[in-house]
Design a protein around this motif. Structure first.
Motif: not given
Lengths: 353, 353
Positions: A239-240, A242-244, A246-248, B219-220, B239-240, B243-244, B247, B251
């Protein structure tokens, strides 16, 4: 002169296959001249690519098979159809037989994990393997595991992850005693799952010479680079990640769109090109490509399926480092030696309670 | 003419307190003229701020107390020291007594949750409250919950989260049937924790008129805006989120640093300023500020502690929407009505097995 590192490549793996894998191998060979490749797959597809890279051709042997695991195959299907015949299996088999030091595939993750586990088996003391990845941070890079191989797990599992992750970080970052943090939702000692607290207590108590346990790290601590190794079970790790990711991607797209809105901003983009390139390079998934399966009797590196040759080359680089610095032995030594220490802590705690 | 919305503000909450809370209230009042404020806290700190905002002064009453919960107080400490006396408690108490429709605090999350739970109690059928947040996505915004109030939980808990999140999304996004996804580490039906699969089965089986269950989301998928509501238990939700956030900050910093490296890129930055401003606006944590505690007999909005007046005003806006569109009644109606439906599905399944 460093000794040879023998790398088995699943030349059929990934969305593209040989046309990405072979040029990728050529790029990595240019950086690490002592690699010998076993290219496993369809000779008719490998040879035309190989003709374009004479140096690679000279450093490679082909193991022919025309069976390939499909990207959409379920692990059980892959095992049923591709066992003993597919390029993925035969590449793993080369490690099993001691003909290669590491295997790299861009094939489907579930199938690769299932076959690796089935054929290589887990290390003594390890129940379930983990996927470890290299995460770009403000300070450089960190190893994060488990990124999704095994859901849940007790304190023993988390401690094993810490040990294996530390071994990988020591190899990749050339640090004798990498720092380790346990992913949690608060840095106070009272927060989080019971097993995370217990794992923290054990790591603190044994005070291993090979890792420096720092305590809990929150989700935003990963990107801050608060520890060389971030440990969590596979669900929250995935999850961490994919969330990261996705955000990037979301930010990059947003910025690109905004940059196209006016002539001024387009001009600004041109002038600041180098900055954008640097951003892309640092956050590029190609650069952090290469999930490493830890906990098996052999090193298996998983590359993204939809990767470029550059990205695949990076996965080979990671595999090279792992093999060159003998990650597997490091892990085994730590597990054997510290397995005793960790058990005795457990016993001491139980004796007290 | 819309009816009045009565909002209780913990004027002492947050890193700064009244100097952020009062100007924030003034900003939000400018957008929503029908708000009446109860400003709870130290009169000596509130009044000087209020003098700067005559319109707000006219729309406000002060409830004086000089007791404040500190940002570092543990929940148990806060309850011991601040019960019945602190600005946080008295603001919650205004909702309890029916003197306010919603309470907003930038005070410490653990204390606010403990006091809210203790004083307001959970809704019938809800064991543990959740924190819901508004997440900026490629398509707009999504409601994500639970962001860290309750770790773990069974299928019933996840279904309750889906119902409450859908009610919040219908209010915030003005959609009669918001789409709902369950956060998981794969979109295939076979993956993930047992309780997530079970929650998915139940949501699909009851096919509620107030929510459109789409299935699993990775997650994404949150940032892609794949569903209006993303449901997960509090550990992975936190966590999600972190992490988001990490990120996004990483960035932004990276880009800022790279932009300062050369004269050309600095000039480029100036020309593309509007693009950067748009990026900042869309990813700004101020804009998505306002975690909503769901599952209590009253609406409680938590603002970040280290927020600007603009950010606090956004949290007030969220609280205003919740109260104005009667979120609490919506949730209660759905839980009461669908509680029966959900139980009967469970019974049917049990009868089959």
């Amino acid at each position: 002169m460093p000794s040879k590192v023998r790398i088995a490549l699943d030349a059929m793996g990934g969305d593209v296959g040989a046309a990405v894998v072979i040029p990728g191998a050529a790029i990595s060979l240019h950086r690490h001249r002592e690699i010998e490749f076993l290219l496993v797959g369809d000779r008719a597809k490998i040879e035309p690519e190989l003709e374009k890279h004479p140096a690679l051709k000279a450093a490679s042997k082909i193991i022919h098979t025309d069976v390939a695991v499909a990207m959409h195959d379920k692990p059980s299907q892959a095992l049923r159809r591709g066992r003993k015949t597919s390029s993925m299996w035969l590449a793993i088999d080369a490690v099993k037989k001691g003909e290669a030091d590491v295997v790299i595939s861009a094939g489907n993750t579930g199938a690769l994990m299932a076959m690796s586990r089935f054929h290589l088996r887990t290390l003594p003391g390890i129940d379930r393997p983990a996927i470890a990845g290299v995460w770009p941070t403000k300070r450089g890079e960190s190893v994060v595991l488990d990124l999704g191989a095994a859901i849940g797990g007790d304190a023993h599992h988390l401690v094993s992850l810490a040990v294996m992750g530390a071994a990988m970080a020591s190899v990749l970052f050339d640090k004798p005693r990498p720092t380790v943090g346990l992913l949690n939702i608060g840095t106070e000692e009272i927060k989080g799952h019971e097993e995370i607290r217990e794992a923290g207590d054990r790591l603190r108590a044994v005070n291993l010479p090979e890792l420096d346990y720092l305590g809990f790290v929150e989700g935003d601590g990963i990107g801050k680079g608060l520890a060389d190794v971030i440990v969590t079970e596979g669900f929250s790790g995935n999850i961490a990640l994919k969330a990261a990711e996705g955000t990037a991607r979301q930010m990059a797209e947003l910025l690109r769109n905004e940059m196209q809105r006016s002539w001024l901003s387009k001009l600004g983009y041109l002038l600041a090109r180098s900055a954008f390139k640097a951003l892309r390079d640092k956050m590029d998934p190609n650069k952090s490509n290469g999930g490493v399966f830890l906990g098996l009797n052999g090193i298996v590196v998983k590359s993204h399926g939809g990767i470029s040759s550059e990205g695949f080359a990076y996965a080979i680089d990671v595999g090279y480092e792992m093999a060159h610095y003998d990650l597997l032995n490091k892990i085994n030594q730590m597990l054997n030696r510290e397995g005793g220490a960790l058990s005795s802590v457990q016993t001491a705690q139980e004796a007290v309670s």
